[in-house]
Enzyme design. Sequence first.
Site, mmCIF file in Angstrom:
data_model
loop_
_atom_site.group_PDB
_atom_site.id
_atom_site.type_symbol
_atom_site.label_atom_id
_atom_site.label_comp_id
_atom_site.label_asym_id
_atom_site.label_seq_id
_atom_site.Cartn_x
_atom_site.Cartn_y
_atom_site.Cartn_z
ATOM 1 N N SER A 77 18.299 -43.598 -10.341
ATOM 2 C CA SER A 77 16.962 -42.286 -10.442
ATOM 3 C C SER A 77 17.921 -41.155 -11.690
ATOM 4 O O SER A 77 16.795 -40.726 -11.534
ATOM 5 C CB SER A 77 16.253 -42.534 -9.969
ATOM 6 O OG SER A 77 16.331 -41.203 -8.755
ATOM 7 N N THR A 114 16.526 -41.667 -0.434
ATOM 8 C CA THR A 114 17.277 -41.337 -1.053
ATOM 9 C C THR A 114 18.448 -40.691 -0.925
ATOM 10 O O THR A 114 19.277 -40.743 -2.017
ATOM 11 C CB THR A 114 16.596 -40.156 -1.095
ATOM 12 O OG1 THR A 114 14.934 -40.411 -1.646
ATOM 13 C CG2 THR A 114 16.351 -38.760 -2.364
ATOM 14 N N CYS A 166 0.063 1.078 7.770
ATOM 15 C CA CYS A 166 -0.112 0.868 6.703
ATOM 16 C C CYS A 166 -1.669 2.209 6.305
ATOM 17 O O CYS A 166 -2.120 2.568 5.711
ATOM 18 C CB CYS A 166 -0.408 -0.112 6.385
ATOM 19 S SG CYS A 166 1.211 -1.086 5.362
ATOM 20 N N LEU A 185 21.175 -31.259 -2.726
ATOM 21 C CA LEU A 185 19.709 -30.589 -2.563
ATOM 22 C C LEU A 185 19.861 -29.450 -2.336
ATOM 23 O O LEU A 185 18.509 -28.635 -2.124
ATOM 24 C CB LEU A 185 18.879 -31.108 -1.480
ATOM 25 C CG LEU A 185 18.783 -32.436 -1.266
ATOM 26 C CD1 LEU A 185 18.097 -33.187 -0.406
ATOM 27 C CD2 LEU A 185 17.556 -32.954 -2.798
ATOM 28 N N GLU A 217 1.110 -1.088 -0.082
ATOM 29 C CA GLU A 217 -0.314 -0.269 -0.090
ATOM 30 C C GLU A 217 1.143 1.567 -0.077
ATOM 31 O O GLU A 217 0.527 2.341 -0.685
ATOM 32 C CB GLU A 217 -0.919 0.219 1.022
ATOM 33 C CG GLU A 217 -1.265 -0.484 1.462
ATOM 34 C CD GLU A 217 -0.938 -2.111 2.057
ATOM 35 O OE1 GLU A 217 0.288 -2.383 1.671
ATOM 36 O OE2 GLU A 217 -1.509 -2.802 3.396
ATOM 37 N N GLU A 249 11.045 -34.126 -1.356
ATOM 38 C CA GLU A 249 10.706 -34.788 -2.547
ATOM 39 C C GLU A 249 11.214 -35.623 -3.002
ATOM 40 O O GLU A 249 12.435 -36.937 -3.450
ATOM 41 C CB GLU A 249 12.717 -33.588 -2.804
ATOM 42 C CG GLU A 249 12.446 -32.594 -3.481
ATOM 43 C CD GLU A 249 13.916 -31.537 -3.848
ATOM 44 O OE1 GLU A 249 14.319 -32.975 -4.678
ATOM 45 O OE2 GLU A 249 13.997 -30.514 -4.290
HETATM 46 N N1 LIG Z 1 12.602 -39.902 -9.434
HETATM 47 C C1 LIG Z 1 12.112 -39.024 -8.511
HETATM 48 O O1 LIG Z 1 11.780 -37.732 -8.362
HETATM 49 C C2 LIG Z 1 13.104 -39.222 -6.845
HETATM 50 C C3 LIG Z 1 13.235 -38.276 -6.363
HETATM 51 C C4 LIG Z 1 13.594 -38.987 -4.691
HETATM 52 C C5 LIG Z 1 14.438 -40.229 -5.293
HETATM 53 N N2 LIG Z 1 13.879 -41.100 -5.764
HETATM 54 C C6 LIG Z 1 14.442 -42.454 -5.776
HETATM 55 O O2 LIG Z 1 13.765 -43.024 -4.732
HETATM 56 C C7 LIG Z 1 14.352 -44.227 -3.983
HETATM 57 C C8 LIG Z 1 14.213 -44.044 -2.525
HETATM 58 O O3 LIG Z 1 13.016 -44.313 -2.110
HETATM 59 P P1 LIG Z 1 13.088 -44.709 -1.085
HETATM 60 O O4 LIG Z 1 11.178 -45.462 -0.509
HETATM 61 O O5 LIG Z 1 13.522 -46.172 -0.762
HETATM 62 O O6 LIG Z 1 13.492 -44.063 0.378
HETATM 63 P P2 LIG Z 1 12.649 -42.436 0.652
HETATM 64 O O7 LIG Z 1 11.887 -42.659 1.045
HETATM 65 O O8 LIG Z 1 14.200 -41.638 0.380
HETATM 66 O O9 LIG Z 1 13.066 -42.580 2.341
HETATM 67 C C9 LIG Z 1 12.972 -44.069 3.004
HETATM 68 C C10 LIG Z 1 13.389 -44.075 4.609
HETATM 69 O O10 LIG Z 1 13.196 -42.750 4.912
HETATM 70 C C11 LIG Z 1 12.799 -42.550 6.727
HETATM 71 N N3 LIG Z 1 11.774 -42.546 6.938
HETATM 72 C C12 LIG Z 1 11.517 -41.905 8.372
HETATM 73 N N4 LIG Z 1 10.745 -41.455 8.941
HETATM 74 C C13 LIG Z 1 9.316 -41.911 7.569
HETATM 75 C C14 LIG Z 1 8.449 -41.617 7.681
HETATM 76 N N5 LIG Z 1 7.510 -41.261 8.109
HETATM 77 N N6 LIG Z 1 7.724 -41.668 6.244
HETATM 78 C C15 LIG Z 1 8.378 -42.785 5.410
HETATM 79 N N7 LIG Z 1 9.666 -42.586 5.812
HETATM 80 C C16 LIG Z 1 10.973 -42.202 6.524
HETATM 81 C C17 LIG Z 1 12.835 -45.004 6.784
HETATM 82 O O11 LIG Z 1 14.462 -45.234 6.992
HETATM 83 P P3 LIG Z 1 14.597 -45.529 9.073
HETATM 84 O O12 LIG Z 1 13.153 -45.649 9.239
HETATM 85 O O13 LIG Z 1 15.810 -45.826 8.348
HETATM 86 O O14 LIG Z 1 14.893 -44.161 9.357
HETATM 87 C C18 LIG Z 1 12.577 -44.408 6.020
HETATM 88 O O15 LIG Z 1 13.079 -46.095 5.369
HETATM 89 C C19 LIG Z 1 15.969 -43.525 -4.400
HETATM 90 O O16 LIG Z 1 16.000 -45.344 -5.631
HETATM 91 C C20 LIG Z 1 16.310 -42.642 -4.751
HETATM 92 O O17 LIG Z 1 17.279 -42.373 -6.571
HETATM 93 C C21 LIG Z 1 13.671 -40.463 -6.888
#
Ligand SMILES: NC(=O)c1ccc[n+]([C@@H]2O[C@H](COP(=O)([O-])OP(=O)(O)OC[C@H]3O[C@@H](n4cnc5c(N)ncnc54)[C@H](OP(=O)(O)O)[C@@H]3O)[C@@H](O)[C@H]2O)c1
Length: 377
Positions: free
Chosen positions: A174, A202, A90, A210, A58, A300
């Site tokens: 990925s 991830t 303001c 990141l 404003e 992400e």
């Molecule tokens: N194309 C894309 O956009 C993209 C983006 C990102 C990743 N990726 C790919 O995705 C893959 C990884 O995915 P992901 O599913 O295996 O792993 P993620 O979702 O990155 O991580 C999962 C881990 O996070 C921890 N975590 C802690 N709190 C959580 C909660 N409340 N909910 C869920 N997880 C929690 C757990 O491990 P703990 O129990 O040990 O804590 C769980 O196993 C990789 O291959 C990567 O390259 C692709």
Amino acid sequence: MIEAFETLEEVMLHATLLAGRGQGHVEPNPAVGAVVVDDRLRVLGEGWHRVFGGAHAEVEALEAAGESARGATLVVTLEPCHHHGQTPPCTDAVLASGVRRVVVGIEDPSPHADGGGLSILRAAGVEVEIGVGAEAVERLNAPFLHLVGTGRPWIHAKWAMTLDGRIAAAGGHSQWISSEDSRRLVHELRGRVDAVVVGIGTVLADDPLLTARPPGPRIATRVVLDTNARLGLDSQLVRTAGEVPVMLACSETADTERVAALAAAGVDVARGCPDDTGRIDIRGLMGEFGLRRWTNVLVEGGSEVLGTLADGRWIDEAHVFLAPKLVGGRAALGAVGGEGLSRIPEVADLACVETRRVGDDVYWRGVRSRLEESSDC
Ligand SMILES: NC(=O)c1ccc[n+]([C@@H]2O[C@H](COP(=O)([O-])OP(=O)(O)OC[C@H]3O[C@@H](n4cnc5c(N)ncnc54)[C@H](OP(=O)(O)O)[C@@H]3O)[C@@H](O)[C@H]2O)c1
């Protein structure tokens, strides 16, 4: 500068577009735009809130209009403030300008506002109109309104997937599913949020940085959900923790020595109670972020973390990059893991707000649909 409009709604839409220029710069404040017009809706001055702590919209618009504001109409997306914050009220500037009428998009829901700005103007004899073009203003300021209303930031979920809905090949590889143009857009997104969140899966698979490259108006804290503090000391995240903040969200039971070593390397450690699956309580963490007045958080991935968000219906906005690739394979990760739902009528809807081609990919952006907005999220 546009010179004249046909309707007040058009003026408000223009003010909303001006307000959008402040996004990423002004948070946790709302993005605000203002236009001063005469009786024939010719523009006398305009402005927007450019940066947190800077002049309000404003004031900018009234200054641009100068003496011509006397007897004119001020169109502003948000109710003018009446408190001393980073800048003087303001309402003082509005009254001093001599405008005859103030047209407002939406009231300011902040506790310090309390409709007071409008009452002060009305009491001083200024004509006040409220609600003009409110829908577009609300859409623009959805993250701000969400933070004020719930105490939690607006959650953006982003993923890049193939035509068959995979975010990685069967072995976890990925990079890269999406095009360079899409990745540039992701960097822009990172540059205007308060935090970028990923799961430890991830980090272990991709060792991502990141950061926003090139940097944007904000520096997002990089947050890893990592119950047992598996984050490596030699990861890119930890090695750059001195330059761009990194937060480790881990459980109370995570190994004390590992946590101490990560803290010594500059990682901000947030130990918390687990959720009912024994992992990081994302909802509780978002409450902590809200206390820091973080307004926008970009999650992400990966698949498990997005699954937890989808199961909780906590995704406020989705940014999906669809790449013209097929990866196939039953073991290849789908974009969203978690428990999921068993029946289509129960699934969460997102209302599409944008689709466009980015390089060879299609970018799809959607927000929580109105039905979902009325839930507790
Ligand atoms: N194309 C894309 O956009 C993209 C983006 C990102 C990743 N990726 C790919 O995705 C893959 C990884 O995915 P992901 O599913 O295996 O792993 P993620 O979702 O990155 O991580 C999962 C881990 O996070 C921890 N975590 C802690 N709190 C959580 C909660 N409340 N909910 C869920 N997880 C929690 C757990 O491990 P703990 O129990 O040990 O804590 C769980 O196993 C990789 O291959 C990567 O390259 C692709």
